[in-house]
Design a protein around this motif. Sequence first.
Motif, PDB file in Angstrom:
ATOM      1  N   ALA A   1       0.806  -1.222   0.000  1.00  0.00           N
ATOM      2  CA  ALA A   1       0.000   0.000   0.000  1.00  0.00           C
ATOM      3  C   ALA A   1       0.840   1.273   0.000  1.00  0.00           C
ATOM      4  N   GLY A   2       2.160   1.150   0.106  1.00  0.00           N
ATOM      5  CA  GLY A   2       2.998   2.345   0.133  1.00  0.00           C
ATOM      6  C   GLY A   2       2.852   3.216  -1.099  1.00  0.00           C
ATOM      7  N   GLY A   3       2.633   2.581  -2.253  1.00  0.00           N
ATOM      8  CA  GLY A   3       2.507   3.342  -3.496  1.00  0.00           C
ATOM      9  C   GLY A   3       1.307   4.257  -3.497  1.00  0.00           C
ATOM     10  N   VAL A   4       0.145   3.739  -3.079  1.00  0.00           N
ATOM     11  CA  VAL A   4      -1.049   4.580  -3.099  1.00  0.00           C
ATOM     12  C   VAL A   4      -0.992   5.629  -1.993  1.00  0.00           C
ATOM     13  N   ILE A   5      -0.317   5.327  -0.887  1.00  0.00           N
ATOM     14  CA  ILE A   5      -0.168   6.336   0.164  1.00  0.00           C
ATOM     15  C   ILE A   5       0.604   7.543  -0.352  1.00  0.00           C
ATOM     16  N   VAL A   6       1.737   7.292  -1.011  1.00  0.00           N
ATOM     17  CA  VAL A   6       2.537   8.420  -1.488  1.00  0.00           C
ATOM     18  C   VAL A   6       1.911   9.029  -2.747  1.00  0.00           C
ATOM     19  N   SER A   7       1.138   8.264  -3.503  1.00  0.00           N
ATOM     20  CA  SER A   7       0.349   8.871  -4.581  1.00  0.00           C
ATOM     21  C   SER A   7      -0.630   9.883  -4.009  1.00  0.00           C
ATOM     22  N   TYR A   8      -1.232   9.544  -2.888  1.00  0.00           N
ATOM     23  CA  TYR A   8      -2.116  10.491  -2.205  1.00  0.00           C
ATOM     24  C   TYR A   8      -1.341  11.729  -1.777  1.00  0.00           C
ATOM     25  N   PHE A   9      -0.152  11.533  -1.236  1.00  0.00           N
ATOM     26  CA  PHE A   9       0.677  12.679  -0.857  1.00  0.00           C
ATOM     27  C   PHE A   9       0.984  13.559  -2.078  1.00  0.00           C
ATOM     28  N   GLU A  10       1.281  12.914  -3.212  1.00  0.00           N
ATOM     29  CA  GLU A  10       1.585  13.676  -4.434  1.00  0.00           C
ATOM     30  C   GLU A  10       0.376  14.487  -4.876  1.00  0.00           C
ATOM     31  N   TRP A  11      -0.797  13.868  -4.814  1.00  0.00           N
ATOM     32  CA  TRP A  11      -2.052  14.537  -5.210  1.00  0.00           C
ATOM     33  C   TRP A  11      -2.313  15.739  -4.308  1.00  0.00           C
ATOM     34  N   VAL A  12      -2.113  15.554  -3.000  1.00  0.00           N
ATOM     35  CA  VAL A  12      -2.295  16.653  -2.052  1.00  0.00           C
ATOM     36  C   VAL A  12      -1.323  17.784  -2.366  1.00  0.00           C
ATOM     37  N   GLN A  13      -0.060  17.447  -2.618  1.00  0.00           N
ATOM     38  CA  GLN A  13       0.939  18.470  -2.921  1.00  0.00           C
ATOM     39  C   GLN A  13       0.594  19.222  -4.202  1.00  0.00           C
ATOM     40  N   ALA A  14       0.117  18.478  -5.225  1.00  0.00           N
ATOM     41  CA  ALA A  14      -0.250  19.129  -6.487  1.00  0.00           C
ATOM     42  C   ALA A  14      -1.429  20.073  -6.298  1.00  0.00           C
ATOM     43  N   ASN A  15      -2.411  19.650  -5.491  1.00  0.00           N
ATOM     44  CA  ASN A  15      -3.583  20.497  -5.262  1.00  0.00           C
ATOM     45  C   ASN A  15      -3.224  21.762  -4.482  1.00  0.00           C
ATOM     46  N   GLN A  16      -2.211  21.655  -3.625  1.00  0.00           N
ATOM     47  CA  GLN A  16      -1.797  22.805  -2.820  1.00  0.00           C
ATOM     48  C   GLN A  16      -0.672  23.608  -3.468  1.00  0.00           C
ATOM     49  N   ALA A  17      -0.064  23.032  -4.525  1.00  0.00           N
ATOM     50  CA  ALA A  17       1.118  23.642  -5.150  1.00  0.00           C
ATOM     51  C   ALA A  17       2.199  23.901  -4.106  1.00  0.00           C
ATOM     52  N   TYR A  18       2.377  22.924  -3.221  1.00  0.00           N
ATOM     53  CA  TYR A  18       3.384  23.020  -2.168  1.00  0.00           C
ATOM     54  C   TYR A  18       3.993  21.633  -1.985  1.00  0.00           C
ATOM     55  N   TRP A  19       5.327  21.527  -2.161  1.00  0.00           N
ATOM     56  CA  TRP A  19       5.960  20.216  -2.169  1.00  0.00           C
ATOM     57  C   TRP A  19       6.744  19.959  -0.893  1.00  0.00           C
ATOM     58  N   TRP A  20       6.660  18.701  -0.416  1.00  0.00           N
ATOM     59  CA  TRP A  20       7.293  18.305   0.836  1.00  0.00           C
ATOM     60  C   TRP A  20       8.699  17.778   0.577  1.00  0.00           C
ATOM     61  N   SER A  21       9.485  17.696   1.643  1.00  0.00           N
ATOM     62  CA  SER A  21      10.798  17.094   1.556  1.00  0.00           C
ATOM     63  C   SER A  21      10.668  15.571   1.525  1.00  0.00           C
TER      64      SER A  21
ATOM     65  N   ASP B   1       9.936  14.225   4.970  1.00  0.00           N
ATOM     66  CA  ASP B   1       8.520  14.342   5.340  1.00  0.00           C
ATOM     67  C   ASP B   1       7.715  13.203   4.723  1.00  0.00           C
ATOM     68  N   VAL B   2       7.941  12.959   3.439  1.00  0.00           N
ATOM     69  CA  VAL B   2       7.193  11.921   2.728  1.00  0.00           C
ATOM     70  C   VAL B   2       7.444  10.557   3.367  1.00  0.00           C
ATOM     71  N   GLU B   3       8.691  10.229   3.588  1.00  0.00           N
ATOM     72  CA  GLU B   3       9.021   8.900   4.094  1.00  0.00           C
ATOM     73  C   GLU B   3       8.573   8.705   5.541  1.00  0.00           C
ATOM     74  N   ASN B   4       8.634   9.756   6.355  1.00  0.00           N
ATOM     75  CA  ASN B   4       8.143   9.646   7.728  1.00  0.00           C
ATOM     76  C   ASN B   4       6.636   9.427   7.763  1.00  0.00           C
ATOM     77  N   ARG B   5       5.913  10.164   6.918  1.00  0.00           N
ATOM     78  CA  ARG B   5       4.462   9.997   6.867  1.00  0.00           C
ATOM     79  C   ARG B   5       4.091   8.623   6.328  1.00  0.00           C
ATOM     80  N   LEU B   6       4.859   8.124   5.369  1.00  0.00           N
ATOM     81  CA  LEU B   6       4.620   6.786   4.833  1.00  0.00           C
ATOM     82  C   LEU B   6       4.811   5.738   5.924  1.00  0.00           C
ATOM     83  N   ARG B   7       5.923   5.811   6.640  1.00  0.00           N
ATOM     84  CA  ARG B   7       6.192   4.832   7.688  1.00  0.00           C
ATOM     85  C   ARG B   7       5.086   4.845   8.745  1.00  0.00           C
TER      86      ARG B   7
END
Length: 452
Positions: free
Chosen positions: A379-399, A402-408
Motif C-alpha cells: 500500500a505504500g505506493g497509493v499512500i505516497v500517490s495520495y501525498f503527491e495529489w495533495v501536494q499538487a492540489n496545494q502547489a506546495y511540495w514536501w521534503s 517528510d514523505v518517508e516519515n508519513r509513509l512509515r
Amino acid sequence: MTTDLDSSAKLRPDLDCAPPHTRPRPSGTSREEETPDTLSGPLADARAQLADAIEILGLDDGVYSMLAHPRREMTVSVPLRRDDGEIELLVGHRVQHNVSRGPGKGGLRYSKDVTLDEVRALAMWMTWKCALVDVPYGGAKGGVRFDPKLYSRDEVQRVTRRYTSEIIPIIGPTQDIPAPDMGTDEQVMAWMMDTYSASLGHTVLGVTTGKPLELGGSLGRPTATSLGVAHVALAALSYLGRRPSGTTVAVQGFGKVGRGAARFLREAGVKVVAVCDEYGAVFNADGLCLPELEAHSAATGSVLGFKGGEELENSDALLYLDVDVLVPAAIEGVLHAGNADRVRASLIVEGANGPTTPAADEIFRAAGTLVIPDILANAGGVIVSYFEWVQANQAYWWSQTDVENRLRERMERAWNRVLEYAALHDISLRSAATVLAVDTVTTAHLTRGLYP
C-alpha cells in the motif's frame, strides 16, 4: 503492540461480540451467479476474499453484489499507427470499482496479458487498499493489452495519448487518478497528464500521480511501494521475534517493487539470497551484492548471467528455497494449491497484487505460515500517490524526509490495526485486512445512501 483501533475500522457494535465464523449467513438475494466458482483467476480470488469478509461482517447478499461489481467500467479501442506505417488495433480498459470514499485511484498497466476481469480484480483490491490505509479514494485500475517492450518509445507514447483521450470522460483529479503500474512509468504518466490538460486547455497536475518531479511528482514516490513492503516486513519480523541480521529473504520479481524491496531490506540488515525476473533466478547463500546485481540487470536487461550468484533451475525454484521470508513481487496467482506446500518460508510479504490464491491461503494458515496480504504490504505506493495529489492540489511540495516519515507512520498504523483485529477474532491477516476495509467502504456507502 498498538491497540488503538479507530472507530471507523471496527465492526458494528452488534457484531463485535459474536465469533465471526459462527454467525449464520443472512438471507437475501441469491448469490448463485456471483460465486467465485463461476470465474477463474484474480477476479475469482478477489470475490472469494470479499465473500469471506461479508460473511464475517454478517452483511447481506445485496451488499456483496454491490461490492462484487464495479461502479463503472469502460472498454476502448486504441488504434495505433506503427513506426512502419501499419495500423494495429489495441484494446484498453478502465474500471472504477467503488467511489464512495472519494475519487477512483489505481494504476495503469501495459501487458500482453491484460484482461477485463484482471482489471476488475485489481480495481477491487485498490478499493480495499485505500480504505485500509485511510486515504480518501476509491479503487480503480486500467490496462492496455500489449507488450511495451516490443514497441518503440514513440509508439508507446501514441498508445498512451490515444488511450487517455478515449477515457478522458471518466478521469480527472476529482474523478479518477491513474498512476504507474506494470509496463508503465513516470513518463507515461507525464504523457497522460499532458493529453488530459491539452483537452481542457490548461495544466492539471493532479490528474495522474507517479509523475516526474519536474511535472508535479513527489519525492519518494518511485520507491514508495518497495519501502512500504520493507516497513511491514520488518514489523512482522519484530512481531515474530526475529532480528533482521539473522534473516534470509528471496524476492520474486526484480522490477519496480522487488528491486527496491530487496535494497531496503538489505539496508536494514536482512540477507537477500535470491532474486528473479521473468527470465530466470540467481542465488547466493552468502547474500547477493545488490548494487552489482542492479548494475548488471540494467546493462543486460536480466539478472541472468550475474557472476555474483548461481542460476537456479527456473524462476519458480526461488519460491521453494529454504529462506525465512519470501516476497512475491511479480504477478498474480504464483502461490496456489499446486505449489503452496512446497514453500518453506515462514513469512510471506506480498509485494505484488494477488500473488496468493485462496486455496494457498488455507494451506499456509494450516502450516502456520504468516502471510502479509497485498492490500497492506504494497500500500505504500497509493499512500505516497495520495501525498503527491495533495501536494499538487496545494502547489506546495514536501521534503523526502517528510514523505518517508508519513509513509512509515501510515504503514505501521495499518499493520498494528490488522494484527490486533486478526488476533481478536482468530482469523488470518488477509481476512482481517479485508474485513476492516470492506466495513469502512460499506459504512461510507450506506451512510451516503442508495440513490432512488
